[in-house]
Motif scaffolding. Structure first.
Motif, PDB file in Angstrom:
ATOM      1  N   GLU A 291       0.836  -1.206   0.000  1.00 27.01           N
ATOM      2  CA  GLU A 291       0.000   0.000   0.000  1.00 27.01           C
ATOM      3  C   GLU A 291       0.870   1.256   0.000  1.00 27.01           C
ATOM      4  N   THR A 292       1.879   1.234   0.836  1.00 25.33           N
ATOM      5  CA  THR A 292       2.791   2.385   0.912  1.00 25.33           C
ATOM      6  C   THR A 292       3.540   2.554  -0.398  1.00 25.33           C
ATOM      7  N   LYS A 293       3.910   1.440  -0.992  1.00 27.30           N
ATOM      8  CA  LYS A 293       4.639   1.491  -2.257  1.00 27.30           C
ATOM      9  C   LYS A 293       3.796   2.152  -3.338  1.00 27.30           C
ATOM     10  N   ALA A 294       2.537   1.778  -3.430  1.00 21.61           N
ATOM     11  CA  ALA A 294       1.664   2.366  -4.445  1.00 21.61           C
ATOM     12  C   ALA A 294       1.540   3.874  -4.234  1.00 21.61           C
ATOM     13  N   ARG A 295       1.393   4.285  -2.997  1.00 18.95           N
ATOM     14  CA  ARG A 295       1.274   5.713  -2.691  1.00 18.95           C
ATOM     15  C   ARG A 295       2.582   6.442  -3.016  1.00 18.95           C
ATOM     16  N   ILE A 296       3.694   5.838  -2.630  1.00 23.16           N
ATOM     17  CA  ILE A 296       5.000   6.469  -2.876  1.00 23.16           C
ATOM     18  C   ILE A 296       5.297   6.536  -4.369  1.00 23.16           C
ATOM     19  N   VAL A 297       4.930   5.485  -5.100  1.00 27.21           N
ATOM     20  CA  VAL A 297       5.185   5.459  -6.541  1.00 27.21           C
ATOM     21  C   VAL A 297       4.424   6.586  -7.229  1.00 27.21           C
ATOM     22  N   ALA A 298       3.193   6.782  -6.825  1.00 31.80           N
ATOM     23  CA  ALA A 298       2.400   7.859  -7.435  1.00 31.80           C
ATOM     24  C   ALA A 298       3.034   9.217  -7.147  1.00 31.80           C
ATOM     25  N   ASP A 299       3.425   9.431  -5.889  1.00 29.52           N
ATOM     26  CA  ASP A 299       4.078  10.702  -5.536  1.00 29.52           C
ATOM     27  C   ASP A 299       5.409  10.863  -6.259  1.00 29.52           C
ATOM     28  N   ALA A 300       6.149   9.763  -6.345  1.00 28.98           N
ATOM     29  CA  ALA A 300       7.466   9.821  -6.980  1.00 28.98           C
ATOM     30  C   ALA A 300       7.352  10.125  -8.466  1.00 28.98           C
ATOM     31  N   LYS A 301       6.334   9.584  -9.123  1.00 31.99           N
ATOM     32  CA  LYS A 301       6.157   9.875 -10.548  1.00 31.99           C
ATOM     33  C   LYS A 301       5.905  11.349 -10.768  1.00 31.99           C
TER      34      LYS A 301
ATOM     35  N   ARG B 273       8.688  13.706 -12.777  1.00 35.92           N
ATOM     36  CA  ARG B 273       8.422  14.507 -13.980  1.00 35.92           C
ATOM     37  C   ARG B 273       8.916  15.930 -13.798  1.00 35.92           C
ATOM     38  N   ALA B 274       8.696  16.473 -12.604  1.00 33.37           N
ATOM     39  CA  ALA B 274       9.112  17.857 -12.351  1.00 33.37           C
ATOM     40  C   ALA B 274      10.638  17.973 -12.318  1.00 33.37           C
ATOM     41  N   GLU B 275      11.269  17.022 -11.697  1.00 34.42           N
ATOM     42  CA  GLU B 275      12.721  17.111 -11.541  1.00 34.42           C
ATOM     43  C   GLU B 275      13.488  16.600 -12.757  1.00 34.42           C
ATOM     44  N   ALA B 276      12.833  15.805 -13.583  1.00 34.51           N
ATOM     45  CA  ALA B 276      13.527  15.247 -14.740  1.00 34.51           C
ATOM     46  C   ALA B 276      14.016  16.344 -15.667  1.00 34.51           C
ATOM     47  N   ASP B 277      13.166  17.319 -15.920  1.00 34.26           N
ATOM     48  CA  ASP B 277      13.582  18.418 -16.792  1.00 34.26           C
ATOM     49  C   ASP B 277      14.731  19.200 -16.177  1.00 34.26           C
TER      50      ASP B 277
ATOM     51  N   LEU C 187      17.899  17.103 -16.343  1.00 34.45           N
ATOM     52  CA  LEU C 187      18.361  16.964 -17.720  1.00 34.45           C
ATOM     53  C   LEU C 187      19.167  18.184 -18.139  1.00 34.45           C
ATOM     54  N   SER C 188      18.651  19.383 -17.814  1.00 30.99           N
ATOM     55  CA  SER C 188      19.393  20.588 -18.192  1.00 30.99           C
ATOM     56  C   SER C 188      20.715  20.679 -17.419  1.00 30.99           C
ATOM     57  N   GLU C 189      20.692  20.315 -16.122  1.00 30.92           N
ATOM     58  CA  GLU C 189      21.936  20.344 -15.336  1.00 30.92           C
ATOM     59  C   GLU C 189      22.925  19.305 -15.860  1.00 30.92           C
ATOM     60  N   ALA C 190      22.415  18.147 -16.256  1.00 33.99           N
ATOM     61  CA  ALA C 190      23.288  17.092 -16.771  1.00 33.99           C
ATOM     62  C   ALA C 190      23.955  17.520 -18.063  1.00 33.99           C
ATOM     63  N   LYS C 191      23.198  18.211 -18.921  1.00 32.73           N
ATOM     64  CA  LYS C 191      23.796  18.679 -20.183  1.00 32.73           C
ATOM     65  C   LYS C 191      24.932  19.650 -19.906  1.00 32.73           C
ATOM     66  N   LEU C 192      24.708  20.559 -18.965  1.00 34.82           N
ATOM     67  CA  LEU C 192      25.771  21.506 -18.620  1.00 34.82           C
ATOM     68  C   LEU C 192      26.984  20.788 -18.017  1.00 34.82           C
ATOM     69  N   GLN C 193      26.722  19.850 -17.174  1.00 34.50           N
ATOM     70  CA  GLN C 193      27.822  19.116 -16.539  1.00 34.50           C
ATOM     71  C   GLN C 193      28.588  18.273 -17.559  1.00 34.50           C
ATOM     72  N   ILE C 194      27.856  17.660 -18.480  1.00 32.68           N
ATOM     73  CA  ILE C 194      28.513  16.851 -19.514  1.00 32.68           C
ATOM     74  C   ILE C 194      29.419  17.717 -20.369  1.00 32.68           C
ATOM     75  N   ALA C 195      28.927  18.899 -20.720  1.00 31.19           N
ATOM     76  CA  ALA C 195      29.745  19.804 -21.527  1.00 31.19           C
ATOM     77  C   ALA C 195      31.014  20.199 -20.767  1.00 31.19           C
ATOM     78  N   ALA C 196      30.867  20.495 -19.479  1.00 28.79           N
ATOM     79  CA  ALA C 196      32.034  20.887 -18.683  1.00 28.79           C
ATOM     80  C   ALA C 196      33.016  19.722 -18.545  1.00 28.79           C
ATOM     81  N   GLU C 197      32.502  18.525 -18.302  1.00 30.24           N
ATOM     82  CA  GLU C 197      33.381  17.352 -18.178  1.00 30.24           C
ATOM     83  C   GLU C 197      34.052  17.006 -19.501  1.00 30.24           C
ATOM     84  N   LYS C 198      33.329  17.232 -20.589  1.00 30.98           N
ATOM     85  CA  LYS C 198      33.923  16.976 -21.906  1.00 30.98           C
ATOM     86  C   LYS C 198      35.101  17.908 -22.137  1.00 30.98           C
ATOM     87  N   GLU C 199      34.906  19.180 -21.800  1.00 33.69           N
ATOM     88  CA  GLU C 199      35.984  20.159 -21.969  1.00 33.69           C
ATOM     89  C   GLU C 199      37.172  19.799 -21.065  1.00 33.69           C
ATOM     90  N   SER C 200      36.870  19.386 -19.829  1.00 38.38           N
ATOM     91  CA  SER C 200      37.920  19.005 -18.900  1.00 38.38           C
ATOM     92  C   SER C 200      38.667  17.768 -19.406  1.00 38.38           C
TER      93      SER C 200
END
Length: 168
Positions: free
Chosen positions: A85-95, A99-103, A106-119
């Motif tokens: 029961e807790t899992k179902a509730r947590i999964v819904a909240d986590a989804k 979604r909110a944090e994925a964007d 993703l933008s932070e990861a792109k910036l970090q990848i570019a910086a690591e690539k340059e390094s």
């Protein structure tokens, strides 16, 4: 004296010595041996009695253990139901949060990848430069092993330095 037919005196003394030895053993040796046998028998009987007691205790422990396992299984099934029961509730909240944090991630990861690539490129360039210097050093050592080649190389460097000064 013959070995097959002993004399009467020899038989007398052998019988007397045998009697004395038997008396000494009967008086002092046999009681000690029988006492040791009796103590060993008591120890064995005590060990058997203790083993039976331990066996009885283990049987009662086994029953207690089975009861405990049954209780644990009941608790486990209750916990599993609650967890699903807790899992179902947590999964819904986590989804929703995902979604909110994925964007954002993703933008932070792109910036970090570019910086690591340059390094990484800077690091690779640095390593290539170091390897080039090491290779050049080894080649020069190999080529300048004798005095004549060292003098010729020094003369060539001096000529190049003179030409470079003339150009500037």
């Amino acid at each position: 004296m013959s070995l097959i037919t002993p004399d009467f005196g020899l038989l007398f003394w052998m019988t007397l010595i045998f009697g004395i030895v038997f008396f000494i053993l009967a008086k002092f040796g046999f009681p000690v041996l029988t006492d040791m046998v009796r103590k060993r028998q008591e120890r064995i009987e005590n060990s058997i009695r203790d083993a039976r007691e331990i066996e009885a205790r283990m049987a009662s422990w086994k029953q207690d253990q089975e009861k405990m396992l049954e209780d644990v299984r009941r608790e486990q099934s209750a916990i599993l139901r609650e967890a699903t029961e807790t899992k179902a509730r947590i999964v819904a909240d986590a989804k929703a949060q995902a979604r909110a944090e994925a964007d954002k991630l993703l933008s932070e990861a792109k910036l970090q990848i570019a910086a690591e690539k340059e390094s990484a490129l800077r690091e690779v360039r640095k390593e290539v430069a170091l390897l080039s210097v090491q290779v050049a050093e080894k080649v020069l050592r190999h080529e300048l092993q004798d005095d004549d080649s060292q003098k010729a190389f020094i003369d060539q460097l001096v000529d190049e330095a003179d030409q470079a000064q003339l150009r500037s």
